[in-house]
Design an enzyme around this catalytic site. Structure first.
Site, PDB file in Angstrom:
ATOM      1  N   LYS A 118       0.757  -1.228  -0.204  1.00 47.83           N
ATOM      2  CA  LYS A 118      -0.178   0.019   0.036  1.00 47.83           C
ATOM      3  C   LYS A 118       0.968   1.230   0.097  1.00 47.83           C
ATOM      4  O   LYS A 118       0.452   1.976  -0.595  1.00 47.83           O
ATOM      5  CB  LYS A 118      -1.044   0.077   1.244  1.00 47.83           C
ATOM      6  N   GLY A 166      -7.841  -5.335   1.511  1.00 46.08           N
ATOM      7  CA  GLY A 166      -9.166  -5.816   1.724  1.00 46.08           C
ATOM      8  C   GLY A 166      -9.488  -5.316   3.262  1.00 46.08           C
ATOM      9  O   GLY A 166     -10.220  -5.708   3.821  1.00 46.08           O
ATOM     10  N   GLY A 167      -9.028  -4.505   3.748  1.00 45.59           N
ATOM     11  CA  GLY A 167      -9.269  -4.044   5.114  1.00 45.59           C
ATOM     12  C   GLY A 167      -8.848  -4.649   6.152  1.00 45.59           C
ATOM     13  O   GLY A 167      -9.217  -4.392   7.188  1.00 45.59           O
ATOM     14  N   HIS A 237     -15.492  -5.930   6.040  1.00 41.22           N
ATOM     15  CA  HIS A 237     -14.472  -6.073   4.940  1.00 41.22           C
ATOM     16  C   HIS A 237     -14.758  -6.987   3.918  1.00 41.22           C
ATOM     17  O   HIS A 237     -14.177  -7.431   2.873  1.00 41.22           O
ATOM     18  CB  HIS A 237     -12.979  -6.096   5.526  1.00 41.22           C
ATOM     19  N   GLU A 277      -9.179   1.528  -6.341  1.00 37.08           N
ATOM     20  CA  GLU A 277     -10.043   1.705  -5.069  1.00 37.08           C
ATOM     21  C   GLU A 277     -10.017   3.090  -4.675  1.00 37.08           C
ATOM     22  O   GLU A 277      -8.990   3.244  -4.208  1.00 37.08           O
ATOM     23  CB  GLU A 277      -9.745   0.624  -4.096  1.00 37.08           C
ATOM     24  N   ARG A 294      -6.342  -7.533 -10.516  1.00 35.01           N
ATOM     25  CA  ARG A 294      -7.045  -8.719 -10.764  1.00 35.01           C
ATOM     26  C   ARG A 294      -8.485  -8.590 -11.237  1.00 35.01           C
ATOM     27  O   ARG A 294      -9.035  -7.447 -10.853  1.00 35.01           O
ATOM     28  CB  ARG A 294      -7.035  -9.682  -9.563  1.00 35.01           C
TER      29      ARG A 294
HETATM   30  C1  MV4 Z   1     -10.410   3.684   4.554  1.00 35.53           C
HETATM   31  C2  MV4 Z   1     -11.547   3.929   5.337  1.00 35.53           C
HETATM   32  C3  MV4 Z   1     -11.651   5.097   6.002  1.00 35.53           C
HETATM   33  N1  MV4 Z   1     -10.638   5.946   6.009  1.00 35.53           N
HETATM   34  N2  MV4 Z   1      -9.408   4.533   4.621  1.00 35.53           N
HETATM   35  C4  MV4 Z   1      -9.685  -0.161   3.039  1.00 35.53           C
HETATM   36  C5  MV4 Z   1     -10.004  -1.228   2.623  1.00 35.53           C
HETATM   37  C6  MV4 Z   1     -10.822  -0.989   1.551  1.00 35.53           C
HETATM   38  N3  MV4 Z   1     -11.859  -2.128   0.884  1.00 35.53           N
HETATM   39  C7  MV4 Z   1     -11.904  -0.067   2.473  1.00 35.53           C
HETATM   40  N4  MV4 Z   1     -11.011   0.441   3.212  1.00 35.53           N
HETATM   41  C8  MV4 Z   1     -11.439   1.359   3.897  1.00 35.53           C
HETATM   42  N5  MV4 Z   1     -10.239   2.391   4.077  1.00 35.53           N
HETATM   43  C9  MV4 Z   1      -9.695   5.766   5.328  1.00 35.53           C
HETATM   44  N6  MV4 Z   1      -8.362   6.638   5.356  1.00 35.53           N
HETATM   45  C10 MV4 Z   1     -12.811   3.138   5.269  1.00 35.53           C
HETATM   46  C11 MV4 Z   1     -12.324   2.038   4.713  1.00 35.53           C
HETATM   47  C12 MV4 Z   1     -13.605   0.695   4.803  1.00 35.53           C
HETATM   48  C13 MV4 Z   1     -14.668   0.796   3.871  1.00 35.53           C
HETATM   49  C14 MV4 Z   1     -14.908   1.940   3.112  1.00 35.53           C
HETATM   50  C15 MV4 Z   1     -15.959   2.023   2.567  1.00 35.53           C
HETATM   51  C16 MV4 Z   1     -17.037   0.928   2.706  1.00 35.53           C
HETATM   52  C17 MV4 Z   1     -16.774   0.073   3.442  1.00 35.53           C
HETATM   53  C18 MV4 Z   1     -15.540  -0.112   4.318  1.00 35.53           C
HETATM   54  C19 MV4 Z   1     -15.367  -1.304   4.937  1.00 35.53           C
HETATM   55  C20 MV4 Z   1     -14.135  -1.255   5.545  1.00 35.53           C
HETATM   56  C21 MV4 Z   1     -13.350  -0.130   5.411  1.00 35.53           C
END
Ligand code: MV4
Length: 660
Positions: A118, A166-167, A237, A277, A294
């Site tokens: 990342k 993926g969080g 996630h 993303e 992918r």
């Molecule tokens: C974030 C976030 C809030 N603030 N980054 C990381 C993995 C990606 N799939 C989603 N992620 C997020 N990164 C910052 N700085 C919130 C998430 C997030 C998320 C975002 C939108 C919809 C669902 C989510 C579920 C988990 C994390």
């Protein structure tokens, strides 16, 4: 320029079948690879050829590079499509393919590597002019530096594993007191999960939406975006619902996000399919999160609104062909929305569920509905692989119609034997706020109780009535000799025949009485309904209750009965009313008091027996039950054979009572 005649799909389930369908449409032969546990899986049967990789664990099968390459060589496959997950973002695998002279259908190993971490990915995106979340992606990882950077960013701060995806392993830090533990925990988790403890810090965006942009690039420097997908409905996630276009993106924002994604793609030198993303703030700012190198699970919503077969283009790009369109050629039509049907139990914290698919009945095909299923009826769903059973994708002129279409398709889908998130999806798609276009990171978590509450009294009562009538019909049909006498007929007009069922946490006694040809009064939980049976066959009953005719799917598994109808689905367990130690009260009829298996038949037809003589032995749950003659007489018909599985009420032996 290549022209593939045979492609190996290094995956399983719905994505393997999906890729194979496009290969077949292109006249490209397909090779499936499979583990022992998948020997009879649908993707193996669909392929032209198949090679077993070995034991079920992924390290011995779907993640085993050597075995997969050997399978490609053995079958003469010129290319490998990795699907998603497994080896799809493994740069070493992509290199091993090239070294073996086999084309990897995906981006270059360099592009995969560039986006694998990342922090470097973020730096590259920022350098390409793409907005990134205020944060820290430096190499210095000591606690003091990270602490200082967190204070500099300002709370809340999100800690991410640079090697994560993926969080997973994310941590929100809301104040100074939480810093030390959060860093220590995130580092340990990242080290353990990804073998790399490097951390990335970002300003945590509350109520963010997850909006991603599909990229497609050929090997001649052409790169386009295929608009956005909104994947904000996630549970821990794991994406649950995805749609395109995003309810939160207007044309102006769409153009900006598309341009930002293209800038990132160009900076990488991206080719083939990939996804940039972003997170989108409630006030419309967007920030780069990561690039998925992918094809993604949710790609069908993009295919629906653009009319483009992404896998076909992936293959043609890998063959060296130029993109057949430019950005200005691309436009969207309508709205598409996807639901992921998982084998998981929402009432057990969504943990993966296992079992055998005793029923798997897909919605009727219709325009604007696509079902990408990876399983078939009778298949064992185990613990080894991702629990995704199928994706349902609805496409319509507008969002409301697409949602309605998806809900209806999910209502029609009948699955039994494995717990799924079907009802959870139906509630989610029916949630007012969701339908109004609200959805963000915390949406599902905030509504989890309401979304997983299973109680539905009407559904349970009506299903119980249908189950009773189903059993009644089956017994009546079985008793050919007694067809003219309604099954469970009793010469006691004051006591209706009945049966007792457990549904959910309720015990429901259903009683009925004949009210004419195929007509019954049915009573349960103090409600009496008028029923009319229109059709009965094994596994299905078409019956009108109080004037509304429905088809019920009824699948018996041991002492359970799965009942599905347009009202919903539930599982009924038959309870012994008054467990008769012996045969049914009808003189001479010995019927089964319980579900079981015929262990031993002790009499022959024509034999004279006395009341109490043993007729046969049933076995259930390791318990033997001797069935005895209720009256003396001559054994007229033995209706079962040794080893046969019987259900409560099944007629076993008919004894013609003699005067003696
Ligand atoms: C974030 C976030 C809030 N603030 N980054 C990381 C993995 C990606 N799939 C989603 N992620 C997020 N990164 C910052 N700085 C919130 C998430 C997030 C998320 C975002 C939108 C919809 C669902 C989510 C579920 C988990 C994390």
């Amino acid at each position: 320029m290549n022209t593939f005649s045979k492609i190996l799909i290094a995956n399983r389930g719905e994505i393997a079948l999906r890729v194979m369908r496009t290969c077949r449409a292109l006249g490209i032969a397909t090779v499936a690879v499979y583990s022992d546990a998948d020997a009879n899986a649908p993707h193996v049967r669909f392929a032209d050829e198949a090679v077993c990789l070995g034991a079920a664990p992924v390290k011995d099968s779907y993640l085993n590079v050597e075995k997969i390459l050997a399978a490609a060589k053995l079958t003469g496959a010129q290319a490998i499509h990795p699907g998603y997950g497994f080896l799809s973002e493994n740069a070493e695998f992509a290199e091993a393919c090239a070294a073996a002279g086999i084309v990897f259908i995906g981006p270059s190993p360099e592009a995969i590597r560039k986006m694998g971490l990342k922090s470097p990915a973020r730096k590259l995106a920022a350098a390409a002019g793409c907005p990134v979340v205020p944060g820290y992606d430096g190499d210095a990882q000591d606690d003091d530096t990270l602490r200082a950077e967190m204070l500099n960013i300002g709370f809340p701060v999100l800690i991410k594993a640079s090697a994560g995806g993926g969080g997973k392993g994310m941590r929100v830090v809301r104040n100074e007191a939480e810093i030390a533990d959060a860093i220590e925990g995130a580092r340990r988790e990242a080290e353990k999960a990804f073998g790399n403890g490097a951390l990335l810090l970002e300003k945590f965006v509350e109520m963010a939406r997850h909006v991603e942009v599909q990229l497609l690039g050929d090997q001649h420097g052409n790169l386009v975006h295929l608009f956005e997908r909104d994947c904000s409905l996630q549970r821990r996630h794991q994406k649950v619902i995805e749609e395109s276009p995003s309810p939160a993106v207007n044309d102006d924002l769409r153009a900006k996000m598309g341009e930002a994604a293209l800038n990132v793609g160009r900076a990488i030198g991206y080719s083939n399919a990939g996804t940039v993303e972003f997170i989108l703030t409630p006030t419309g700012e967007f920030y780069f999160i990561e690039v998925n190198t992918r094809l993604q699970v949710e790609h069908p919503v993009t295919e629906a609104i653009t009319g483009i077969d992404l896998v076909k283009l992936q293959i043609e790009i890998a063959e060296g062909k130029p993109l057949p369109f430019s950005q200005s050629d691309l436009q969207t039509s309508g709205h598409a929305i996807e639901a992921r049907l998982y084998a998981e139990d929402p009432r057990n914290d969504f943990l993966p569920a296992t079992g055998r698919l005793h029923d798997w009945h897909l919605p009727e095909p219709s325009a604007g509905l696509r079902v990408d299923a990876g399983v078939t009826v009778g298949q064992e769903i185990g613990i080894y692989y991702d629990p995704l059973l199928a994706k349902l994708i609805a496409h319509a002129a507008d969002r409301q119609t697409a949602i309605r279409k998806l809900r209806h398709a999910l209502q029609q889908l009948s699955v039994a034997g494995v717990r799924t998130n079907r009802e959870f999806l139906l509630r989610l798609l029916g949630d007012e706020e969701f339908v109004s276009g609200v959805a963000h990171t915390g949406f599902i978590a905030a509504r989890l109780d309401a979304l997983t509450n299973e109680q539905d009294d009407t559904l349970q009562r009506v299903s119980a009535m249908a189950a009773a009538l189903y059993w009644q019909q089956r017994q009546q049909t079985a008793d050919s000799l007694l067809a003219e006498i309604p099954a469970n007929y009793r010469n006691n007009p004051y006591r209706w025949p009945s049966l007792k069922l457990a549904i959910g946490d309720q015990e429901i006694e259903v009683a009925w009485q004949v009210a004419g040809a195929g007509k019954f009064d049915v009573r349960a939980q103090g409600v009496t309904s008028q029923a009319e049976v229109f059709a009965y066959e094994a596994g299905q009953l078409r019956v009108a209750l109080d004037g509304v005719q429905r088809v019920f799917r009824l699948i018996e598994v041991g002492d359970s009965l799965f009942v599905h109808s347009s009202l919903g689905a539930c599982e009924a367990v038959r309870l012994p009313r008054h467990p008769l130690p012996q045969a049914s009260a009808q003189a001479g009829i010995a019927s089964s008091p319980m579900p079981g298996q015929v262990l031993k038949i002790l009499v022959q037809e024509g034999q004279t027996v006395a009341a109490g003589d043993a007729l046969l032995i049933l076995e259930a749950m390791k318990m033997e039950q001797t069935i005895r003659a209720v009256t003396g007489g001559v054994v007229e018909v033995i209706k079962v054979r040794t080893g046969q599985v019987v259900s409560p009420g099944d007629v076993l032996v008919q004894v013609r009572a003699t005067d003696a």
